[in-house]
Every structure is written in structure tokens, then in C-alpha cells.
Design a protein around this motif. Sequence first.
Motif, PDB file in Angstrom:
ATOM      1  N   ALA A   1      33.294  47.689  35.388  1.00 20.76           N
ATOM      2  CA  ALA A   1      34.607  47.231  35.229  1.00 20.76           C
ATOM      3  C   ALA A   1      35.284  46.397  36.193  1.00 20.76           C
ATOM      4  O   ALA A   1      35.858  45.437  36.170  1.00 20.76           O
ATOM      5  CB  ALA A   1      35.615  48.221  34.625  1.00 20.76           C
ATOM      6  N   LYS A   2      35.101  47.235  37.394  1.00 21.65           N
ATOM      7  CA  LYS A   2      35.625  46.570  38.787  1.00 21.65           C
ATOM      8  C   LYS A   2      34.989  45.396  39.001  1.00 21.65           C
ATOM      9  O   LYS A   2      35.938  44.421  39.587  1.00 21.65           O
ATOM     10  CB  LYS A   2      35.474  47.681  39.898  1.00 21.65           C
ATOM     11  CG  LYS A   2      36.479  48.737  39.710  1.00 21.65           C
ATOM     12  CD  LYS A   2      36.636  49.504  40.989  1.00 21.65           C
ATOM     13  CE  LYS A   2      38.111  49.978  41.144  1.00 21.65           C
ATOM     14  NZ  LYS A   2      38.295  50.920  42.391  1.00 21.65           N
ATOM     15  N   ARG A   3      33.764  45.498  38.715  1.00 18.93           N
ATOM     16  CA  ARG A   3      32.995  43.885  39.284  1.00 18.93           C
ATOM     17  C   ARG A   3      33.488  43.059  38.270  1.00 18.93           C
ATOM     18  O   ARG A   3      33.568  41.695  38.367  1.00 18.93           O
ATOM     19  CB  ARG A   3      31.635  44.386  39.303  1.00 18.93           C
ATOM     20  CG  ARG A   3      31.088  45.074  40.408  1.00 18.93           C
ATOM     21  CD  ARG A   3      29.866  45.675  40.437  1.00 18.93           C
ATOM     22  NE  ARG A   3      28.756  44.682  40.428  1.00 18.93           N
ATOM     23  CZ  ARG A   3      27.465  45.071  40.577  1.00 18.93           C
ATOM     24  NH1 ARG A   3      27.158  46.312  40.256  1.00 18.93           N
ATOM     25  NH2 ARG A   3      26.763  44.162  40.921  1.00 18.93           N
ATOM     26  N   THR A   4      33.644  43.349  36.995  1.00 15.74           N
ATOM     27  CA  THR A   4      34.107  42.306  35.950  1.00 15.74           C
ATOM     28  C   THR A   4      35.745  41.698  36.435  1.00 15.74           C
ATOM     29  O   THR A   4      35.975  40.513  36.117  1.00 15.74           O
ATOM     30  CB  THR A   4      33.971  42.678  34.699  1.00 15.74           C
ATOM     31  OG1 THR A   4      32.734  43.457  34.426  1.00 15.74           O
ATOM     32  CG2 THR A   4      34.302  41.944  33.609  1.00 15.74           C
ATOM     33  N   GLU A   5      36.288  42.694  36.950  1.00 14.20           N
ATOM     34  CA  GLU A   5      37.774  42.445  37.246  1.00 14.20           C
ATOM     35  C   GLU A   5      37.693  41.283  38.465  1.00 14.20           C
ATOM     36  O   GLU A   5      38.597  40.509  38.304  1.00 14.20           O
ATOM     37  CB  GLU A   5      38.509  43.784  37.659  1.00 14.20           C
ATOM     38  CG  GLU A   5      39.850  43.893  37.785  1.00 14.20           C
ATOM     39  CD  GLU A   5      40.431  45.126  38.221  1.00 14.20           C
ATOM     40  OE1 GLU A   5      39.507  45.742  38.900  1.00 14.20           O
ATOM     41  OE2 GLU A   5      41.617  45.372  38.247  1.00 14.20           O
ATOM     42  N   VAL A   6      36.825  41.457  39.252  1.00 14.28           N
ATOM     43  CA  VAL A   6      36.640  40.551  40.070  1.00 14.28           C
ATOM     44  C   VAL A   6      36.469  38.895  39.580  1.00 14.28           C
ATOM     45  O   VAL A   6      37.045  37.943  40.110  1.00 14.28           O
ATOM     46  CB  VAL A   6      35.473  40.537  41.211  1.00 14.28           C
ATOM     47  CG1 VAL A   6      35.499  39.425  42.080  1.00 14.28           C
ATOM     48  CG2 VAL A   6      35.702  42.041  41.891  1.00 14.28           C
TER      49      VAL A   6
ATOM     50  N   THR B   1      39.493  54.960  20.699  1.00 15.60           N
ATOM     51  CA  THR B   1      39.831  55.796  21.783  1.00 15.60           C
ATOM     52  C   THR B   1      40.580  54.839  22.764  1.00 15.60           C
ATOM     53  O   THR B   1      40.302  53.831  23.246  1.00 15.60           O
ATOM     54  CB  THR B   1      38.514  56.249  22.599  1.00 15.60           C
ATOM     55  OG1 THR B   1      37.479  56.624  21.225  1.00 15.60           O
ATOM     56  CG2 THR B   1      38.816  57.584  23.283  1.00 15.60           C
ATOM     57  N   GLY B   2      41.517  55.601  23.365  1.00 15.61           N
ATOM     58  CA  GLY B   2      42.123  54.876  24.462  1.00 15.61           C
ATOM     59  C   GLY B   2      43.233  53.624  24.032  1.00 15.61           C
ATOM     60  O   GLY B   2      43.390  52.957  25.174  1.00 15.61           O
TER      61      GLY B   2
ATOM     62  N   LEU C   1      33.087  48.752  28.584  1.00 14.32           N
ATOM     63  CA  LEU C   1      33.540  47.758  29.615  1.00 14.32           C
ATOM     64  C   LEU C   1      35.029  47.919  29.241  1.00 14.32           C
ATOM     65  O   LEU C   1      36.047  47.862  29.904  1.00 14.32           O
ATOM     66  CB  LEU C   1      33.005  46.516  29.400  1.00 14.32           C
ATOM     67  CG  LEU C   1      33.764  45.406  30.352  1.00 14.32           C
ATOM     68  CD1 LEU C   1      33.574  45.865  31.827  1.00 14.32           C
ATOM     69  CD2 LEU C   1      33.199  44.167  30.194  1.00 14.32           C
ATOM     70  N   SER C   2      35.217  47.791  27.854  1.00 10.72           N
ATOM     71  CA  SER C   2      36.858  47.965  27.372  1.00 10.72           C
ATOM     72  C   SER C   2      37.619  48.970  27.877  1.00 10.72           C
ATOM     73  O   SER C   2      38.502  49.072  28.479  1.00 10.72           O
ATOM     74  CB  SER C   2      36.898  47.469  25.984  1.00 10.72           C
ATOM     75  OG  SER C   2      36.349  46.256  25.585  1.00 10.72           O
ATOM     76  N   GLN C   3      36.887  50.316  27.593  1.00  7.34           N
ATOM     77  CA  GLN C   3      37.587  51.433  27.899  1.00  7.34           C
ATOM     78  C   GLN C   3      37.816  51.678  29.435  1.00  7.34           C
ATOM     79  O   GLN C   3      39.051  51.849  29.649  1.00  7.34           O
ATOM     80  CB  GLN C   3      36.561  52.700  27.741  1.00  7.34           C
ATOM     81  CG  GLN C   3      36.384  52.727  26.064  1.00  7.34           C
ATOM     82  CD  GLN C   3      37.486  53.117  25.358  1.00  7.34           C
ATOM     83  OE1 GLN C   3      38.660  53.461  25.895  1.00  7.34           O
ATOM     84  NE2 GLN C   3      37.592  53.288  24.053  1.00  7.34           N
ATOM     85  N   CYS C   4      36.803  51.042  30.277  1.00  2.10           N
ATOM     86  CA  CYS C   4      37.067  51.161  31.625  1.00  2.10           C
ATOM     87  C   CYS C   4      38.219  50.170  32.064  1.00  2.10           C
ATOM     88  O   CYS C   4      38.910  50.522  33.218  1.00  2.10           O
ATOM     89  CB  CYS C   4      35.838  51.200  32.412  1.00  2.10           C
ATOM     90  SG  CYS C   4      34.670  52.514  32.131  1.00  2.10           S
ATOM     91  N   LEU C   5      38.191  48.829  31.380  1.00  3.60           N
ATOM     92  CA  LEU C   5      39.172  48.317  31.847  1.00  3.60           C
ATOM     93  C   LEU C   5      40.694  48.653  31.422  1.00  3.60           C
ATOM     94  O   LEU C   5      41.653  48.294  32.467  1.00  3.60           O
ATOM     95  CB  LEU C   5      39.070  46.722  31.329  1.00  3.60           C
ATOM     96  CG  LEU C   5      37.925  45.928  31.927  1.00  3.60           C
ATOM     97  CD1 LEU C   5      37.430  44.577  31.006  1.00  3.60           C
ATOM     98  CD2 LEU C   5      38.150  45.634  33.542  1.00  3.60           C
ATOM     99  N   ILE C   6      40.709  49.169  30.549  1.00  5.69           N
ATOM    100  CA  ILE C   6      41.932  49.736  29.963  1.00  5.69           C
ATOM    101  C   ILE C   6      42.419  50.868  31.202  1.00  5.69           C
ATOM    102  O   ILE C   6      43.662  50.881  31.604  1.00  5.69           O
ATOM    103  CB  ILE C   6      41.931  50.707  28.509  1.00  5.69           C
ATOM    104  CG1 ILE C   6      41.805  49.337  27.404  1.00  5.69           C
ATOM    105  CG2 ILE C   6      43.074  51.236  28.251  1.00  5.69           C
ATOM    106  CD1 ILE C   6      41.508  49.755  26.058  1.00  5.69           C
ATOM    107  N   LYS C   7      41.392  51.507  31.512  1.00  6.88           N
ATOM    108  CA  LYS C   7      41.693  52.710  32.594  1.00  6.88           C
ATOM    109  C   LYS C   7      42.158  52.129  33.698  1.00  6.88           C
ATOM    110  O   LYS C   7      43.255  52.914  34.710  1.00  6.88           O
ATOM    111  CB  LYS C   7      40.710  53.736  32.888  1.00  6.88           C
ATOM    112  CG  LYS C   7      40.442  54.629  31.772  1.00  6.88           C
ATOM    113  CD  LYS C   7      39.586  55.671  31.936  1.00  6.88           C
ATOM    114  CE  LYS C   7      39.036  56.447  30.973  1.00  6.88           C
ATOM    115  NZ  LYS C   7      37.668  57.115  31.054  1.00  6.88           N
ATOM    116  N   LEU C   8      41.817  50.839  34.220  1.00 13.67           N
ATOM    117  CA  LEU C   8      42.132  50.086  35.359  1.00 13.67           C
ATOM    118  C   LEU C   8      43.631  49.296  34.983  1.00 13.67           C
ATOM    119  O   LEU C   8      44.000  48.978  36.150  1.00 13.67           O
ATOM    120  CB  LEU C   8      41.393  49.040  35.669  1.00 13.67           C
ATOM    121  CG  LEU C   8      39.836  49.475  36.091  1.00 13.67           C
ATOM    122  CD1 LEU C   8      38.893  48.399  36.172  1.00 13.67           C
ATOM    123  CD2 LEU C   8      40.036  50.396  37.600  1.00 13.67           C
TER     124      LEU C   8
END
Lengths: 454, 273
Positions: free
Chosen positions: A375-380, A70-71, A42-49
Motif C-alpha cells: 500500500a505504501k509503495r502504491t501510495e507513491v 471490513t473497515g 490493498l484497499s484495506q491498507c490504503l484505508i488504514k493509511l
Amino acid sequence: MHRKNPVSFLGQMCMLKAHRILMVSDFFFPNFGGVESHIYYLSQCLIKLGHKVVVMTHAYGNRAGVRYMTGGLKVYYIPCRPFLMQNTLPTFYATLPILRSILIREGISIVHGHQAFSTLCHEALMHARTMGYKTIFTDHSLYGFADVGSIHMNKVLQFTLADIDQAICVSHTSKENTVLRSGIDPEKVFVVPNAVDTAMFTPVPTRLSYDEIVIVVISRLVYRKGADLLVEVIPEVCQLHPNVRFVIGGDGLKRVRLEEMREKYSLQDKVEMLGAVPHAQVRSVLVSGHIFLNSSLTEAFCIAILEAASCGLLTVSTRVGGVPEVLPDDMIVLAEPTPGDMVRAITKAIEMLPDVNPHDMHLRMKKLYSWHDVAKRTEVVYDRALLCSNKNLLQRLQRYLKCGAWAGKLFCLVMIINFLLWLLLQRWQPSDNIEEVPDIHMHEGRQDTGVSDS
Amino acid sequence: MESEASKKLVQYKWSKVAYGGMQPGYDDNYTDESFLEDMVMNANVVKRDFWKVMLDSISISQYLCIVALVVVVWIQTLHSTIDETFLHYLLKVSFFISGLYILAPVYHTLTRSISSDSIWALSVSLLLVHLFLHNYSGYTIRPPGAQNNPSLSSNVSLNASIIASVLIASRLPLRLHVFAVMFFSLQVFLFSPLVTFSIRNYSFKLHLWFSFLLIFVTLSVVYSLHVMLFIILLSLLVFISIVGPYWLIRIQEYKFEIHGPWDEAKLCFDITE
């Protein structure tokens, strides 16, 4: 902070929306499990967002201080020793100073705690609310209502969720459970499932032959994971289907029972016991089999099923907790947690095998689950949390009072003391004296999501 | 085109699944009508009958009387009102007894340096522990061939009673007294649960008659010993056998049990280690 690089308009829009998130849990790398990988991916994908993510956990052995993964994922291993099952000692207030300095240094806006039995998570959420940060809690497990341990845990959860901004559960069953346990408004609880890194769990290019059918079990061999069910099921299956072989990966208290069963029925050539399997080798064990068997007695989500399905294995599982929600009906065979029904389900799965194409299954899993989607759904959920109005101490105390005749007053007392400690800390160590950390921007580009750490 | 798409969204039915990403037309915090539909409340609640609870509670009263009788014997021996010649007869019973007899001098002087008040206070608390943890529906000493192992709490209970006997015995004036009281207490604490259990299994009527007789005897003996003790014991018995069951039936309506798919599955077979 003034940035020298010119940022495009779109980039600026993104920056306006960018959240600054602190993930808190007792469970993180180098430990391995559902919660740990959830936080990591989740953290990795949030960083990418485009968000900033920092992780806080307790020290693991010599691993204390700040590490980068990483990242550019920054991890604070705070100097608290775990005392039981990787949990820190519940001290209520001892983590307040260090958490406050991390929050200020990193310029955090949202604190996201994980897992109901992580003491660090509960403490951090309590401090974060005292300091007026937005808080989000993810529940990864199920609890009953009958035994003393559960009753105690449910009270703690009620305390944490009494004043939370939004909560996340990993399955609909888990949401029902959390709402019942804590009395939180169901509208505040989001269901965002786990996912699987499909790039890491790929099937082998050539299909295995069906002359010998290999059933893979990878789980800790303990009571809750249904090791006792395996002891009953394996001899029956071996008797019914002479061409079946079992590969069992994992270690635990019940391993002895499985080995005794193997001796008793002379199944040494039919049952292979691998012992604990390191996470990096899980895929190679999985792809050696046709069917994945999960015998858990309780499970909120079960990432292991996703990993197996992503490797193209047909799954046979007990119908418990959130497991029926995890996969479409044609990718999983469900059974009641009784030996007879499990054997029936395994027989059905063996009959289904010729129609199962591992590669197609892998492609389907790619569509069904991705961490990016999570990650996108967590962003919401984060966006919603920021929309929640700020409450002052008195308004928040009213929420705690509703938690119970005695517990409510106790909770209020705990929060008032925490508030006073925070005021004291502000005097003693003004936030102006705490230096903010400059943000590191990693180079854009495809990054491998595999764990790289010293 | 757009209306077609929105029609598709409207037609999409929410389902209780976690796969496939966010369900079109529904937020992640959508709470369906089927929410908590699988919850089962008070599935295993047993409706209790007042008379049955009351009759069952007789076992507790009965055992309380047995303990009270033992205490009476202790007090009487401490005042040395029991004839010594009767004690000589018991000597010849078995080898176990001679072991106890040899150890009697040790017990005799065990607590000489401790005041009698402390001993009494300690004995009473140990007996309370014993009564609190005692297994009223079974027995701690296993007859040969019995299946179930006694639980930890019933073992602790038995040990508490034995320590209490040792403490009291150590205050007695004569070695023979020490031995006799120890022997008597051990016999009662070890075997009386087994005897009463067997009586109850044989005939419930006999069990009731036996209990009433025991209660009557105990009350009369205690009455002759001390009036205050008699009142305490009597009110305790009334509480256990009448007030307690009535209370239990009254609070039954507040019973609230929740079951659902999140419960840990129970295994339908025995795990034989």
C-alpha cells in the motif's frame, strides 16, 4: 465539508495528502483469486493509511447495489451482468453515466483499474480520462504475442495505456511484458508485487514427522496451471519415493485426467483428490503438507506460493514468468516445465526438507512481504500520478493516433464520441444535482483483515 | 555515520526480485540495464527459398486444376454432351453406388423451385469456400491406420464441395446424369487429395510431371470451353505459383517474432486423452 472534531496538525497534514481512490475491476469478492485479494488487501491498507477507497465491480448474482466490507470499504456492485468468465459485455459507453455519478458522489480523485482482461476496468479508465481524472492501471497477468486472442488483447491494452498516468505491474517480468505489449514508457511502469496476509497463513506449532512426506498441490486443474505436467510427474515421484503422498486441491477440466492416472498406476492410497477448496480452508490443507508443488505454465506472480511459504512449506515450482522473482533461492526449488526436471526438483526438495524450519520460514515471509508495504509503495505511485500534468482532448488524441495506422484513428473516434457523450451528460444531469456522500470515519483500532460481509 | 549509510546505498546492487520490499536506493519504476535482456527475437523464423516455395505451391495449382476439371465436367453434363451408354457401365461398380442411385431422383428434384442463377452463384461460393479451407498438404479422408484426425476446416471444406455437387446435380435433365455427376464429384473430392498425396510421397518428380500434365490438360479443356475462363484460370495459376511465392519471400524481412520469459511454457510431451 466541515468537520466538527478537532483534527491535529499531523492529521491535517495527512488529510491534505489523502487520496480518494476508486478501484475498478470485474474481479472482486465474492469471486476469489489473485486479483480479487490484491484489490481487497490493498484497499484495506490504503484505508488504514488514511485514504478513502471505493471499489466498483459488476453485480454478482443477487449481490447488486452498495455494500460495505471490513473497515468501511464501500463496494459498488453496478447492475451489469457478466457474460463470459465473470466479464461484463464490452459496451464502450454504457457504463459512462453510472461511473460519472459514482465519481462525483464519492469525490474521487484517482481511478485505479485492475487486470487486462476486465472489460469494466478498460471502460472505466477510458471514461475517467475523458472526465480528466488521474488514472492508474495494474496489470496482473502475462500475455504472449503469437495467437489471435493475445494480439487483440494487446491492442486493447495499448488503447488503455496510451494515455494512462502511471501503470503498475506485479513483477519485473510482467513489467517487461507490459512495456512490450503496449509500447508504454518503462519509466511510467512501477513494479509493486503482491503480498500475503501472514497472520492468516501460519504454520502449525508442532513440526510434522518426516516418515511420510506430503506434497500439496492447490490450483485450478486446467491446462495453463500445468495439470498435464502433474499427470506425468506424480507416478514417477511415487515410484522413486515410496514414502511420498500427494494431496491435490482444486477442480477443473483436467481433473478427470488426474483421476485416470491414479487408477492406471493404482495410486489411490498415495494421491488424495480434495476437489475445490474454499479459500478459508486453504491454510488447513497447506499445513498438512511438507512441500508445495506449483506446476503452472505461465504465471505473472503466483500468490499461492506466498501462501504456502507463509505456512512454512518448501515450494517446488516451474521456472515460468515472474515465479523466479517471488522467493529467495533457499525457499524455493525451481524446475524447467518438463516432467524429468520436475521430478529432479522434487527429489532435491525432499533432501532439503530436514533443514527447513517452518516457523523460521514464516518469520522470514513476514519480513519479505506485507500488504502494508504494498500500500505504501502504491501510495507513491498515486503521488506521482497527481504530479502528471493535465492534458486537453487534442493533446490526448495525438497519443492515440500513434497507436497504429488504422487502430489510432479508430481509438480517436472512440474517444471523441465518449467526449461528446460526456458533454451531453453534463447538460442532462449537471454535477451540481448529484449529491456528495458524507465520508464515514471508522473508529481507530486494530481491525481484522478477514472478509466480513453479509 | 551518514556517509557510511549513503555508501551502503550506493553499493547496493539492484536485483530482479519482487521480495523484500522496495530496494534501497532504487524507485519502483527503476528500469535496469538488464531490462528485456531475456527477450529473444525471431528465434523460430525459417529462411525460405524461392524455388522451394514455388515447387510447394504446385500442389495448390494442381488441386485447382482438379476442381476446374470437375467444373468442366459439370458444365458439359449440363449441356448433355456426354454419351449416356458410358454412364451405364459405371452403374455396376458397388453397393454404395446403388444407394446413391436410389437417392438420385431425390437430388434430381431437390432444387426445382430455385432459379439456376442462384444455384450457380451458391455453387461457386461453396467451391471458393472449399478451395480456401482445403488442406493442401494432406488429405481429409483417412486411409486405415492413419494417426491424425482431420481438422475442422478441412472437414468444412469437404462438405462445401459435396453440397456444391448436390446443387449442380439437381439441375441436370436426367436421373442418370444426376447419379453420374454426383458419383464422379464425390470420387474426385473425396479421393483425389489422397491420390495426389500418395504420388507426392512416392516421388516428387512424378508429382511435378503429373501436376504439369494436369495443368496442361485442364488449360486446354478450359480453353476449348471458354476463353475468358481460360484467361482467369491461367492468371490464377501464375499468381499462385510465381507471384505468390515471390511476394512471400519479399515480405519475409518484415517478420517480427518476440519470445521471452513471459511466454506460456510448451509441454514437451503429447497429451493423450
